[in-house]
Design a protein around this motif. Structure first.
Motif, PDB file in Angstrom:
ATOM      1  N   ARG A 238       1.031  -1.231   0.148  1.00 54.65           N
ATOM      2  CA  ARG A 238      -0.069   0.161   0.157  1.00 54.65           C
ATOM      3  C   ARG A 238       0.802   1.208  -0.070  1.00 54.65           C
ATOM      4  O   ARG A 238       0.691   2.100  -0.780  1.00 54.65           O
ATOM      5  CB  ARG A 238      -1.023   0.117   1.236  1.00 54.65           C
ATOM      6  CG  ARG A 238      -1.805   1.112   1.238  1.00 54.65           C
ATOM      7  CD  ARG A 238      -2.903   0.957   2.205  1.00 54.65           C
ATOM      8  NE  ARG A 238      -4.014   1.618   2.406  1.00 54.65           N
ATOM      9  CZ  ARG A 238      -5.291   1.608   1.376  1.00 54.65           C
ATOM     10  NH1 ARG A 238      -5.335   0.821   0.655  1.00 54.65           N
ATOM     11  NH2 ARG A 238      -6.165   2.772   1.436  1.00 54.65           N
ATOM     12  N   SER A 239       1.963   1.176   0.827  1.00 55.13           N
ATOM     13  CA  SER A 239       2.825   2.294   0.610  1.00 55.13           C
ATOM     14  C   SER A 239       3.525   2.576  -0.688  1.00 55.13           C
ATOM     15  O   SER A 239       3.714   3.525  -1.282  1.00 55.13           O
ATOM     16  CB  SER A 239       3.916   2.298   1.784  1.00 55.13           C
ATOM     17  OG  SER A 239       3.588   2.032   3.158  1.00 55.13           O
ATOM     18  N   ASP A 240       3.825   1.380  -1.067  1.00 50.15           N
ATOM     19  CA  ASP A 240       4.786   1.381  -2.427  1.00 50.15           C
ATOM     20  C   ASP A 240       3.515   2.168  -3.541  1.00 50.15           C
ATOM     21  O   ASP A 240       3.767   3.012  -4.350  1.00 50.15           O
ATOM     22  CB  ASP A 240       4.820   0.190  -3.068  1.00 50.15           C
ATOM     23  CG  ASP A 240       6.300  -0.508  -2.324  1.00 50.15           C
ATOM     24  OD1 ASP A 240       6.890   0.166  -1.706  1.00 50.15           O
ATOM     25  OD2 ASP A 240       6.646  -1.542  -2.600  1.00 50.15           O
ATOM     26  N   HIS A 241       2.297   1.672  -3.478  1.00 49.98           N
ATOM     27  CA  HIS A 241       1.410   2.048  -4.536  1.00 49.98           C
ATOM     28  C   HIS A 241       1.057   3.694  -4.314  1.00 49.98           C
ATOM     29  O   HIS A 241       1.154   4.744  -5.304  1.00 49.98           O
ATOM     30  CB  HIS A 241       0.013   1.689  -4.165  1.00 49.98           C
ATOM     31  CG  HIS A 241      -1.149   2.208  -5.124  1.00 49.98           C
ATOM     32  ND1 HIS A 241      -1.126   1.555  -6.465  1.00 49.98           N
ATOM     33  CD2 HIS A 241      -1.944   2.895  -4.908  1.00 49.98           C
ATOM     34  CE1 HIS A 241      -2.270   2.438  -6.890  1.00 49.98           C
ATOM     35  NE2 HIS A 241      -2.676   3.305  -5.997  1.00 49.98           N
ATOM     36  N   ALA A 242       0.989   4.157  -2.946  1.00 50.61           N
ATOM     37  CA  ALA A 242       1.003   5.692  -2.574  1.00 50.61           C
ATOM     38  C   ALA A 242       2.030   6.414  -3.042  1.00 50.61           C
ATOM     39  O   ALA A 242       1.942   7.509  -3.865  1.00 50.61           O
ATOM     40  CB  ALA A 242       0.764   5.815  -1.268  1.00 50.61           C
ATOM     41  N   TRP A 243       3.322   5.760  -3.088  1.00 50.67           N
ATOM     42  CA  TRP A 243       4.566   6.474  -3.435  1.00 50.67           C
ATOM     43  C   TRP A 243       4.638   6.958  -4.960  1.00 50.67           C
ATOM     44  O   TRP A 243       4.954   7.502  -5.479  1.00 50.67           O
ATOM     45  CB  TRP A 243       5.945   5.430  -3.033  1.00 50.67           C
ATOM     46  CG  TRP A 243       7.170   6.218  -3.395  1.00 50.67           C
ATOM     47  CD1 TRP A 243       7.772   7.152  -2.424  1.00 50.67           C
ATOM     48  CD2 TRP A 243       7.805   5.770  -4.444  1.00 50.67           C
ATOM     49  NE1 TRP A 243       8.936   7.458  -3.077  1.00 50.67           N
ATOM     50  CE2 TRP A 243       9.186   6.751  -4.203  1.00 50.67           C
ATOM     51  CE3 TRP A 243       7.749   5.023  -5.711  1.00 50.67           C
ATOM     52  CZ2 TRP A 243      10.075   6.429  -5.281  1.00 50.67           C
ATOM     53  CZ3 TRP A 243       8.976   5.048  -6.393  1.00 50.67           C
ATOM     54  CH2 TRP A 243       9.892   6.168  -6.302  1.00 50.67           C
ATOM     55  N   SER A 244       4.190   5.766  -5.774  1.00 44.77           N
ATOM     56  CA  SER A 244       3.892   5.615  -7.316  1.00 44.77           C
ATOM     57  C   SER A 244       2.760   6.509  -7.648  1.00 44.77           C
ATOM     58  O   SER A 244       3.019   7.291  -8.665  1.00 44.77           O
ATOM     59  CB  SER A 244       3.816   4.408  -7.653  1.00 44.77           C
ATOM     60  OG  SER A 244       4.869   3.439  -7.316  1.00 44.77           O
ATOM     61  N   ALA A 245       1.757   6.415  -6.971  1.00 44.98           N
ATOM     62  CA  ALA A 245       0.525   7.054  -7.565  1.00 44.98           C
ATOM     63  C   ALA A 245       0.265   8.571  -7.195  1.00 44.98           C
ATOM     64  O   ALA A 245      -0.496   9.339  -7.751  1.00 44.98           O
ATOM     65  CB  ALA A 245      -0.805   6.418  -7.007  1.00 44.98           C
TER      66      ALA A 245
END
Length: 332
Positions: A238-245
Motif C-alpha cells: 500500500r505504501s509502494d502504491h501511494a509512493w508511485s501514484a
C-alpha cells in the motif's frame, strides 16, 4: 563453528530509575496517561505478571538459567520501555539516561560473554539524545533503545538529524521499541493497547523514517525494530502504491518504500509463522533477528522452537537464529 543463538529482544528492570523519578512533577500525569491508555482490566493483569517476573528481570543468575533453558547463548538486554520517562525535563532526563545506562552496563558486566546491553536516549530532548548515545557507547553498550515518538515529535523531525548522524558514524544500534499508543482510550479494553497499539506505533515510526528520507541521508543507520516492525511488512504494498501514484507520498524518499525494509533490521516476534515467513521474504533473511521479549507474557518462552516451526531453509534459519545478530553486534 556455528554462530551463537542470540536473542535481541530481552529486557531488564531498573528499580533505581523508578526511584529517581518517583514524585517528580509530571511523573503522576504520565502514569495516569498510561493507565488511561491500558485500562483497568489490563493493569490488573499486568501488575502481578511483572511482579512474578522480577527475578528474571533483575537477577543475572536467574536470567542466565532461563537463557540456558531456552537454548539462548547471548541476549541483547534493553531497559524496560517503562523507563523512557519522556515527560521529564532536560535535567531529569540527563539523570535518567545516565543511571539507566550505568545500571544496564553493570547488569551485563556480570556475564559479559552472554549479555550485551542497550542504553536509553531522551527523545524529548534531541540534543541530549546525542549525549546519551555517546554515554552508552562509552560504557560499552551497543547503542540505545528509543520509542516510536516523543511528545510533539515524530522520528521524521529534523531535530533528530544529529542523532541519526552520530549513530551512523559510530555504528550504534538503535532499538525501536514503542511504549504507549496515541490511539489512547480507543484501545483501553482487551489489551488492545498492546496487541494493536504496538504494531501500529512500529509501522508509523518506521514510515516516518522511510518517507522523510532519513534512510536516504543515513544509509548506514542500524535501526532494529521490535515486534517484526508491526504491520508495515505485510502492508508495504500500500505504501509502494501511494509512493508511485501520489506526488505528496513520493516527495520525501528516493526509492520505493518496500526497498527500505532491506536497510532495516527486525526481530522475529510476530506470533505467526506465516507472518514471519513474509517478513523474511520482504526484508531479506539477513535482516531478521531472533527476539523473544524476555521475560514478559507477550513474548515467547521458546524463541528457537518458534523459529524452527517456520520451516525456513537451513541457511536462513541459522542466520535468524544468531548469524545476523552476531554480525550486527560484532560478537566474537
Amino acid at each position: 563453528m556455528s554462530a551463537p543463538t542470540v536473542d535481541v529482544h530481552a529486557h531488564v528492570l531498573l528499580p533505581e530509575v523508578d526511584a529517581l523519578v518517583a514524585g517528580l512533577p509530571g511523573h503522576a500525569e504520565a502514569r495516569e496517561l498510561d493507565a488511561r491508555r491500558n485500562g483497568p482490566a489490563a493493569l490488573a493483569v499486568s501488575g502481578p505478571m511483572v511482579r512474578e517476573r522480577i527475578p528474571r528481570l533483575t537477577d543475572v543468575s536467574v536470567r542466565l538459567a532461563a537463557m540456558d533453558a531456552q537454548g539462548v547463548d547471548v541476549q541483547l538486554v534493553s531497559p524496560s520501555p517503562s523507563h523512557y520517562n519522556y515527560w521529564a525535563d532536560e535535567e531529569t532526563a540527563e539523570k535518567v539516561y545516565r543511571l539507566a545506562n550505568e545500571a544496564t552496563a553493570a547488569h551485563c558486566s556480570a556475564a559479559p560473554d552472554r549479555l550485551r546491553g542497550l542504553g536509553l536516549a531522551p527523545l524529548q530532548h534531541p540534543e541530549a539524545a546525542v549525549r546519551a548515545l555517546d554515554h552508552a557507547l562509552d560504557l560499552g553498550l551497543a547503542g540505545v533503545e528509543i520509542s516510536s515518538h516523543a511528545p510533539g515529535r515524530e522520528l521524521s523531525d529534523p531535530a533528530y538529524e544529529p542523532l541519526w548522524a552520530r549513530a551512523e558514524e559510530t555504528g550504534a544500534v538503535l532499538f525501536l521499541h514503542p511504549f504507549g499508543c496515541t490511539l489512547d482510550e480507543r484501545l483501553d479494553r482487551w489489551y488492545l493497547s498492546n496487541t494493536v497499539g504496538q504494531p501500529v506505533e512500529n509501522a508509523v515510526a518506521l514510515s516516518h523514517l522511510i518517507f522523510s528520507g532519513v534512510l536516504d541521508r543515513h544509509p548506514g543507520l542500524k535501526v532494529l525494530a521490535a515486534h517484526g516492525g508491526g504491520y508495515l511488512s505485510t502492508h508495504i504494498g500500500r505504501s509502494d502504491h501511494a509512493w508511485s501514484a501520489r506526488s505528496d507520498a513520493g516527495a520525501g524518499c528516493a526509492h520505493l518504500p518496500s526497498s527500505y525494509l532491506r536497510r532495516l533490521y527486525f526481530d522475529s516476534l510476530v506470533h505467526d509463522p506465516h507472518v514471519l515467513r513474509e517478513l523474511v521474504r520482504v526484508a531479506g533473511a539477513d535482516r531478521v533477528l531472533l527476539g523473544s521479549d524476555f521475560p514478559f507474557d507477550m513474548g515467547t518462552e521458546d524463541p528457537v522452537g518458534v523459529l524452527r516451526a517456520v520451516r525456513l531453509p537451513d541457511a536462513d534459519f541459522h542466520a535468524v537464529r544468531g548469524g545476523n545478530a552476531s554480525a550486527l553486534l560484532s560478537l566474537e
